[in-house]
Design a protein around this motif. Structure first.
Motif, mmCIF file in Angstrom:
data_model
loop_
_atom_site.group_PDB
_atom_site.id
_atom_site.type_symbol
_atom_site.label_atom_id
_atom_site.label_comp_id
_atom_site.label_asym_id
_atom_site.label_seq_id
_atom_site.Cartn_x
_atom_site.Cartn_y
_atom_site.Cartn_z
ATOM 1 N N LYS A 13 0.835 -1.205 0.000
ATOM 2 C CA LYS A 13 0.000 0.000 0.000
ATOM 3 C C LYS A 13 0.867 1.251 0.000
ATOM 4 O O LYS A 13 0.622 2.200 -0.766
ATOM 5 N N LEU A 14 1.883 1.290 0.846
ATOM 6 C CA LEU A 14 2.762 2.447 0.902
ATOM 7 C C LEU A 14 3.565 2.576 -0.393
ATOM 8 O O LEU A 14 3.729 3.673 -0.914
ATOM 9 N N TRP A 15 4.026 1.471 -0.942
ATOM 10 C CA TRP A 15 4.811 1.496 -2.171
ATOM 11 C C TRP A 15 4.016 2.093 -3.341
ATOM 12 O O TRP A 15 4.576 2.792 -4.180
ATOM 13 N N ARG A 16 2.719 1.855 -3.365
ATOM 14 C CA ARG A 16 1.882 2.441 -4.424
ATOM 15 C C ARG A 16 1.961 3.973 -4.414
ATOM 16 O O ARG A 16 1.767 4.608 -5.438
ATOM 17 N N HIS A 17 2.277 4.557 -3.257
ATOM 18 C CA HIS A 17 2.370 6.016 -3.139
ATOM 19 C C HIS A 17 3.805 6.531 -3.262
ATOM 20 O O HIS A 17 4.009 7.711 -3.558
ATOM 21 N N LEU A 18 4.794 5.674 -3.013
ATOM 22 C CA LEU A 18 6.193 6.089 -3.062
ATOM 23 C C LEU A 18 6.850 5.807 -4.409
ATOM 24 O O LEU A 18 7.807 6.491 -4.783
ATOM 25 N N LEU A 50 11.446 14.415 4.475
ATOM 26 C CA LEU A 50 12.238 14.597 3.261
ATOM 27 C C LEU A 50 12.599 16.065 3.050
ATOM 28 O O LEU A 50 13.732 16.393 2.693
ATOM 29 N N MET A 51 11.645 16.941 3.283
ATOM 30 C CA MET A 51 11.882 18.370 3.086
ATOM 31 C C MET A 51 12.852 18.928 4.135
ATOM 32 O O MET A 51 13.589 19.876 3.861
ATOM 33 N N ALA A 52 12.869 18.326 5.313
ATOM 34 C CA ALA A 52 13.732 18.802 6.394
ATOM 35 C C ALA A 52 15.179 18.315 6.258
ATOM 36 O O ALA A 52 16.096 18.963 6.753
ATOM 37 N N LEU A 53 15.378 17.193 5.584
ATOM 38 C CA LEU A 53 16.720 16.630 5.458
ATOM 39 C C LEU A 53 17.515 17.338 4.364
ATOM 40 O O LEU A 53 16.955 17.714 3.332
ATOM 41 N N PRO A 54 18.822 17.486 4.558
ATOM 42 C CA PRO A 54 19.650 18.079 3.499
ATOM 43 C C PRO A 54 19.819 17.093 2.346
ATOM 44 O O PRO A 54 19.727 15.876 2.526
ATOM 45 N N ASP A 55 20.075 17.634 1.165
ATOM 46 C CA ASP A 55 20.368 16.789 0.012
ATOM 47 C C ASP A 55 21.699 16.095 0.222
ATOM 48 O O ASP A 55 22.633 16.682 0.776
ATOM 49 N N ASN A 92 -4.245 5.347 8.148
ATOM 50 C CA ASN A 92 -3.938 6.773 8.003
ATOM 51 C C ASN A 92 -2.831 6.985 6.977
ATOM 52 O O ASN A 92 -1.811 7.619 7.271
ATOM 53 N N ILE A 93 -3.010 6.490 5.774
ATOM 54 C CA ILE A 93 -1.963 6.589 4.754
ATOM 55 C C ILE A 93 -1.629 8.044 4.445
ATOM 56 O O ILE A 93 -0.466 8.383 4.229
ATOM 57 N N GLU A 94 -2.619 8.919 4.450
ATOM 58 C CA GLU A 94 -2.354 10.335 4.156
ATOM 59 C C GLU A 94 -1.458 10.959 5.230
ATOM 60 O O GLU A 94 -0.558 11.739 4.920
ATOM 61 N N GLY A 95 -1.686 10.605 6.486
ATOM 62 C CA GLY A 95 -0.839 11.100 7.569
ATOM 63 C C GLY A 95 0.575 10.554 7.470
ATOM 64 O O GLY A 95 1.547 11.274 7.715
ATOM 65 N N VAL A 96 0.699 9.283 7.106
ATOM 66 C CA VAL A 96 2.013 8.667 6.925
ATOM 67 C C VAL A 96 2.764 9.376 5.807
ATOM 68 O O VAL A 96 3.938 9.743 5.954
ATOM 69 N N LEU A 97 2.092 9.601 4.687
ATOM 70 C CA LEU A 97 2.730 10.271 3.553
ATOM 71 C C LEU A 97 3.140 11.694 3.911
ATOM 72 O O LEU A 97 4.223 12.153 3.536
ATOM 73 N N ALA A 98 2.304 12.393 4.663
ATOM 74 C CA ALA A 98 2.637 13.759 5.092
ATOM 75 C C ALA A 98 3.876 13.753 5.993
ATOM 76 O O ALA A 98 4.756 14.616 5.855
#
Length: 117
Positions: A11-16, A97-102, A85-91
């Motif tokens: 289920k998670l992989w379908r979104h990632l 991801l946005m907080a981590l440096p490249d 709560n897939i939407e919460g997990v994705l959020a």
């Protein structure tokens, strides 16, 4: 590698997969040292784990500490969280991801520059 995947991982992989979450590429069942991460974003060094009832909190903590020492961040979600709560997990994943440096370009490029002769 592990055979198969759990319904919650699927289920998670379908979104990632296919860079659907914020344009970030993920790998599934990625080998890191002697462990297999459920999902891994190489550009950010983020490991995402989906844990069922058989996970040992102590072993997971030791594994997360080892990965942190190697420069990786880990997020863990229960099967119930992914299922209900897939939407919460994705959020949560996108926030991390946005907080981590490249991680790219490579943290230690050669003095001459990559690809230059």
């Amino acid at each position: 590698m592990r055979n198969g995947t759990t319904p919650f991982e699927a289920k998670l992989w379908r979104h990632l997969s296919r860079s659907q979450l914020g344009g970030f590429k993920f790998r599934r069942q990625h080998v890191i040292g002697n462990c297999i991460a459920d999902f891994f974003c190489p550009a950010k060094g983020l490991i995402v784990e989906v844990d069922g009832d058989t996970h040992s909190v102590g072993k997971d903590l030791a594994r997360d500490e080892m990965h942190a020492y190697q420069g990786f961040a880990t997020l863990r979600f229960s099967n119930a969280e992914v299922g209900k709560n897939i939407e919460g997990v994705l959020a949560s994943i996108l926030d991390q991801l946005m907080a981590l440096p490249d991680r790219w370009p490579h943290p230690n490029p050669s003095p001459e520059g990559e690809g230059k002769k």
